[in-house]
Scaffold this motif. Structure first.
Motif, PDB file in Angstrom:
ATOM      1  N   MET A  62     -71.063 -32.603   4.640  1.00  0.00           N
ATOM      2  CA  MET A  62     -70.278 -31.792   5.137  1.00  0.00           C
ATOM      3  C   MET A  62     -68.243 -32.351   4.518  1.00  0.00           C
ATOM      4  SD  MET A  62     -69.563 -32.509   9.164  1.00  0.00           S
ATOM      5  CE  MET A  62     -69.613 -34.429   9.078  1.00  0.00           C
ATOM      6  N   GLU A  63     -68.268 -31.052   4.129  1.00  0.00           N
ATOM      7  CA  GLU A  63     -66.504 -31.391   3.790  1.00  0.00           C
ATOM      8  C   GLU A  63     -66.031 -31.314   4.805  1.00  0.00           C
ATOM      9  OE1 GLU A  63     -63.583 -29.076   0.889  1.00  0.00           O
ATOM     10  OE2 GLU A  63     -65.972 -28.394   0.761  1.00  0.00           O
ATOM     11  N   ILE A  64     -64.830 -31.555   5.296  1.00  0.00           N
ATOM     12  CA  ILE A  64     -64.263 -31.832   6.263  1.00  0.00           C
ATOM     13  C   ILE A  64     -62.732 -31.484   6.010  1.00  0.00           C
ATOM     14  CG2 ILE A  64     -62.823 -32.822   7.746  1.00  0.00           C
ATOM     15  CD1 ILE A  64     -65.396 -32.735   8.306  1.00  0.00           C
ATOM     16  N   LYS A  65     -62.060 -30.554   6.099  1.00  0.00           N
ATOM     17  CA  LYS A  65     -60.632 -30.453   5.471  1.00  0.00           C
ATOM     18  C   LYS A  65     -59.911 -30.044   6.675  1.00  0.00           C
ATOM     19  CE  LYS A  65     -62.082 -26.652   2.281  1.00  0.00           C
ATOM     20  NZ  LYS A  65     -61.579 -25.092   2.492  1.00  0.00           N
ATOM     21  N   ILE A  66     -58.253 -31.016   6.729  1.00  0.00           N
ATOM     22  CA  ILE A  66     -56.895 -31.071   8.077  1.00  0.00           C
ATOM     23  C   ILE A  66     -56.616 -30.378   7.831  1.00  0.00           C
ATOM     24  CG2 ILE A  66     -56.077 -32.953   9.009  1.00  0.00           C
ATOM     25  CD1 ILE A  66     -57.877 -35.218   8.573  1.00  0.00           C
ATOM     26  N   ARG A  67     -55.772 -30.128   8.726  1.00  0.00           N
ATOM     27  CA  ARG A  67     -54.875 -29.108   8.734  1.00  0.00           C
ATOM     28  C   ARG A  67     -53.914 -29.138   9.373  1.00  0.00           C
ATOM     29  NH1 ARG A  67     -55.924 -24.678  11.575  1.00  0.00           N
ATOM     30  NH2 ARG A  67     -58.086 -23.864  11.930  1.00  0.00           N
ATOM     31  N   LYS A  68     -52.753 -28.922   9.866  1.00  0.00           N
ATOM     32  CA  LYS A  68     -52.167 -28.671  10.687  1.00  0.00           C
ATOM     33  C   LYS A  68     -52.979 -27.567  12.144  1.00  0.00           C
ATOM     34  CE  LYS A  68     -47.278 -29.389   9.481  1.00  0.00           C
ATOM     35  NZ  LYS A  68     -45.722 -28.830   9.716  1.00  0.00           N
ATOM     36  N   MET A  69     -52.911 -27.820  13.266  1.00  0.00           N
ATOM     37  CA  MET A  69     -53.179 -26.921  14.072  1.00  0.00           C
ATOM     38  C   MET A  69     -52.815 -25.718  14.544  1.00  0.00           C
ATOM     39  SD  MET A  69     -54.857 -27.351  17.943  1.00  0.00           S
ATOM     40  CE  MET A  69     -56.171 -28.064  17.192  1.00  0.00           C
ATOM     41  N   ASP A  70     -52.963 -24.397  13.751  1.00  0.00           N
ATOM     42  CA  ASP A  70     -52.645 -22.768  14.854  1.00  0.00           C
ATOM     43  C   ASP A  70     -51.598 -22.586  15.846  1.00  0.00           C
ATOM     44  OD1 ASP A  70     -52.279 -19.872  14.944  1.00  0.00           O
ATOM     45  OD2 ASP A  70     -51.236 -20.515  12.857  1.00  0.00           O
ATOM     46  N   PRO A  71     -50.403 -22.154  16.539  1.00  0.00           N
ATOM     47  CA  PRO A  71     -50.623 -22.734  18.239  1.00  0.00           C
ATOM     48  C   PRO A  71     -51.454 -21.649  18.410  1.00  0.00           C
ATOM     49  CG  PRO A  71     -48.011 -22.850  16.678  1.00  0.00           C
ATOM     50  CD  PRO A  71     -49.423 -22.097  15.992  1.00  0.00           C
ATOM     51  N   SER A  72     -52.185 -20.565  17.991  1.00  0.00           N
ATOM     52  CA  SER A  72     -52.990 -19.385  18.817  1.00  0.00           C
ATOM     53  C   SER A  72     -54.051 -20.786  18.697  1.00  0.00           C
ATOM     54  CB  SER A  72     -53.312 -18.681  17.577  1.00  0.00           C
ATOM     55  OG  SER A  72     -54.288 -19.208  16.377  1.00  0.00           O
ATOM     56  N   GLU A  73     -54.621 -21.972  17.874  1.00  0.00           N
ATOM     57  CA  GLU A  73     -55.333 -22.339  18.277  1.00  0.00           C
ATOM     58  C   GLU A  73     -55.176 -23.722  19.775  1.00  0.00           C
ATOM     59  OE1 GLU A  73     -57.677 -22.452  14.212  1.00  0.00           O
ATOM     60  OE2 GLU A  73     -55.676 -23.647  13.916  1.00  0.00           O
ATOM     61  N   TYR A  74     -53.630 -23.669  20.323  1.00  0.00           N
ATOM     62  CA  TYR A  74     -53.567 -24.635  20.494  1.00  0.00           C
ATOM     63  C   TYR A  74     -54.256 -24.965  22.428  1.00  0.00           C
ATOM     64  CZ  TYR A  74     -49.554 -26.028  18.386  1.00  0.00           C
ATOM     65  OH  TYR A  74     -48.166 -26.202  17.190  1.00  0.00           O
ATOM     66  N   GLU A  75     -55.096 -23.781  22.363  1.00  0.00           N
ATOM     67  CA  GLU A  75     -56.020 -23.454  23.748  1.00  0.00           C
ATOM     68  C   GLU A  75     -57.117 -24.401  23.345  1.00  0.00           C
ATOM     69  OE1 GLU A  75     -58.437 -19.519  22.922  1.00  0.00           O
ATOM     70  OE2 GLU A  75     -57.047 -18.968  24.098  1.00  0.00           O
ATOM     71  N   LEU A  76     -57.444 -24.925  22.101  1.00  0.00           N
ATOM     72  CA  LEU A  76     -58.642 -25.790  22.138  1.00  0.00           C
ATOM     73  C   LEU A  76     -58.194 -27.203  22.692  1.00  0.00           C
ATOM     74  CD1 LEU A  76     -59.817 -24.785  18.566  1.00  0.00           C
ATOM     75  CD2 LEU A  76     -60.746 -24.335  20.901  1.00  0.00           C
ATOM     76  N   LEU A  77     -57.025 -27.485  22.683  1.00  0.00           N
ATOM     77  CA  LEU A  77     -56.514 -28.985  23.159  1.00  0.00           C
ATOM     78  C   LEU A  77     -57.099 -29.203  24.801  1.00  0.00           C
ATOM     79  CD1 LEU A  77     -52.493 -29.627  21.813  1.00  0.00           C
ATOM     80  CD2 LEU A  77     -55.516 -29.819  20.813  1.00  0.00           C
ATOM     81  N   SER A  78     -57.384 -28.270  25.697  1.00  0.00           N
ATOM     82  CA  SER A  78     -58.396 -28.586  26.616  1.00  0.00           C
ATOM     83  C   SER A  78     -59.299 -29.387  27.114  1.00  0.00           C
ATOM     84  CB  SER A  78     -58.206 -27.387  27.663  1.00  0.00           C
ATOM     85  OG  SER A  78     -58.970 -26.353  27.209  1.00  0.00           O
ATOM     86  N   ASP A  79     -60.403 -28.928  25.642  1.00  0.00           N
ATOM     87  CA  ASP A  79     -61.751 -28.780  24.779  1.00  0.00           C
ATOM     88  C   ASP A  79     -61.338 -30.793  24.219  1.00  0.00           C
ATOM     89  OD1 ASP A  79     -62.760 -26.694  26.131  1.00  0.00           O
ATOM     90  OD2 ASP A  79     -63.138 -25.848  23.808  1.00  0.00           O
ATOM     91  N   PHE A  80     -60.889 -30.291  23.384  1.00  0.00           N
ATOM     92  CA  PHE A  80     -60.232 -31.570  22.735  1.00  0.00           C
ATOM     93  C   PHE A  80     -59.426 -33.493  23.647  1.00  0.00           C
ATOM     94  CE2 PHE A  80     -60.817 -29.063  19.373  1.00  0.00           C
ATOM     95  CZ  PHE A  80     -61.712 -30.359  18.590  1.00  0.00           C
ATOM     96  N   LEU A  81     -58.777 -32.977  24.505  1.00  0.00           N
ATOM     97  CA  LEU A  81     -58.561 -33.423  25.386  1.00  0.00           C
ATOM     98  C   LEU A  81     -59.768 -33.969  26.733  1.00  0.00           C
ATOM     99  CD1 LEU A  81     -56.720 -35.377  27.351  1.00  0.00           C
ATOM    100  CD2 LEU A  81     -55.923 -33.398  28.454  1.00  0.00           C
ATOM    101  N   TYR A  82     -60.952 -33.657  27.125  1.00  0.00           N
ATOM    102  CA  TYR A  82     -61.791 -33.726  27.680  1.00  0.00           C
ATOM    103  C   TYR A  82     -62.313 -34.960  27.122  1.00  0.00           C
ATOM    104  CZ  TYR A  82     -65.563 -33.854  30.392  1.00  0.00           C
ATOM    105  OH  TYR A  82     -67.041 -34.186  31.171  1.00  0.00           O
ATOM    106  N   GLU A  83     -63.252 -34.350  25.623  1.00  0.00           N
ATOM    107  CA  GLU A  83     -63.300 -34.915  24.700  1.00  0.00           C
ATOM    108  C   GLU A  83     -63.022 -36.283  24.729  1.00  0.00           C
ATOM    109  OE1 GLU A  83     -66.666 -34.630  22.772  1.00  0.00           O
ATOM    110  OE2 GLU A  83     -67.194 -32.897  24.357  1.00  0.00           O
ATOM    111  N   ALA A  84     -61.252 -36.936  24.417  1.00  0.00           N
ATOM    112  CA  ALA A  84     -61.165 -37.751  24.649  1.00  0.00           C
ATOM    113  C   ALA A  84     -61.293 -38.539  26.141  1.00  0.00           C
ATOM    114  CB  ALA A  84     -59.497 -37.747  23.957  1.00  0.00           C
ATOM    115  N   ILE A  85     -61.437 -38.379  26.141  1.00  0.00           N
ATOM    116  CA  ILE A  85     -61.322 -39.610  27.750  1.00  0.00           C
ATOM    117  C   ILE A  85     -62.908 -40.082  27.220  1.00  0.00           C
ATOM    118  CG2 ILE A  85     -62.269 -40.047  30.209  1.00  0.00           C
ATOM    119  CD1 ILE A  85     -61.041 -37.167  30.530  1.00  0.00           C
TER     120      ILE A  85
END
Length: 161
Positions: free
Chosen positions: A1-24
């Motif tokens: 599995m190859e992982i690439k790290i990049r800046k998150m595009d502002p159009s993807e910021y809506e995903l932060l709600s999912d990641f915030l929940y996962e961060a708990i």
């Protein structure tokens, strides 16, 4: 599995709600908190209007064109807040992708980004029994305070150049 790290595009910021929940940190995987918990003011500040403040930065980890992890920073009065000049970290990896070094890679790249931005320090809060404590220490964070449940950790970005 190859992982690439990049800046998150502002159009993807809506995903932060999912990641915030996962961060708990949830000790009992069979008795999860309701997803609505992220609407609590103490949590909502980590993502509300993300991208509008000077020190709002987000990197994401991508596997097979799917975002599987995120690390973001902003200056807020959060759980790991030290003062109003130090950005606070939040990091989250989707279940199934944890403990594969993705969080460490995200943290290290965000540390480098903050250094380039001229930040001198960064902070975070972590539950004392969260296995991620070791990852944070590995990336240069030190415990500077604690309360009953959490460690407050900080990294001096000038010392870690």
């Amino acid at each position: 599995m190859e992982i690439k790290i990049r800046k998150m595009d502002p159009s993807e910021y809506e995903l932060l709600s999912d990641f915030l929940y996962e961060a708990i940190f949830q000790r009992d995987e069979n008795n999860l908190l309701p997803r609505e918990i992220i609407q609590e003011p103490a949590l909502r500040i980590y993502i509300e209007d993300f991208g509008e403040k000077k020190h709002d930065h987000c990197l994401c980890a991508v596997a097979d064109d799917v975002i599987v992890g995120a690390v973001w920073t902003r200056i807020i009065k959060g759980y790991g807040s030290i003062d109003d000049s130090i950005p606070e970290f939040a990091v989250s990896i989707r279940r199934g992708f944890r403990r594969k070094g993705i969080g460490t890679a995200l943290m290290e790249q965000m540390i480098e980004l903050l250094k380039r931005e001229g930040c001198e320090k960064a902070s975070l809060a972590v539950q004392k029994d969260n296995y991620a404590v070791r990852m944070y220490q590995k990336t240069g964070f030190s415990i500077i305070d604690e309360n009953e449940e959490e460690y407050i950790m900080m990294i001096d970005l000038k010392e870690n150049e």
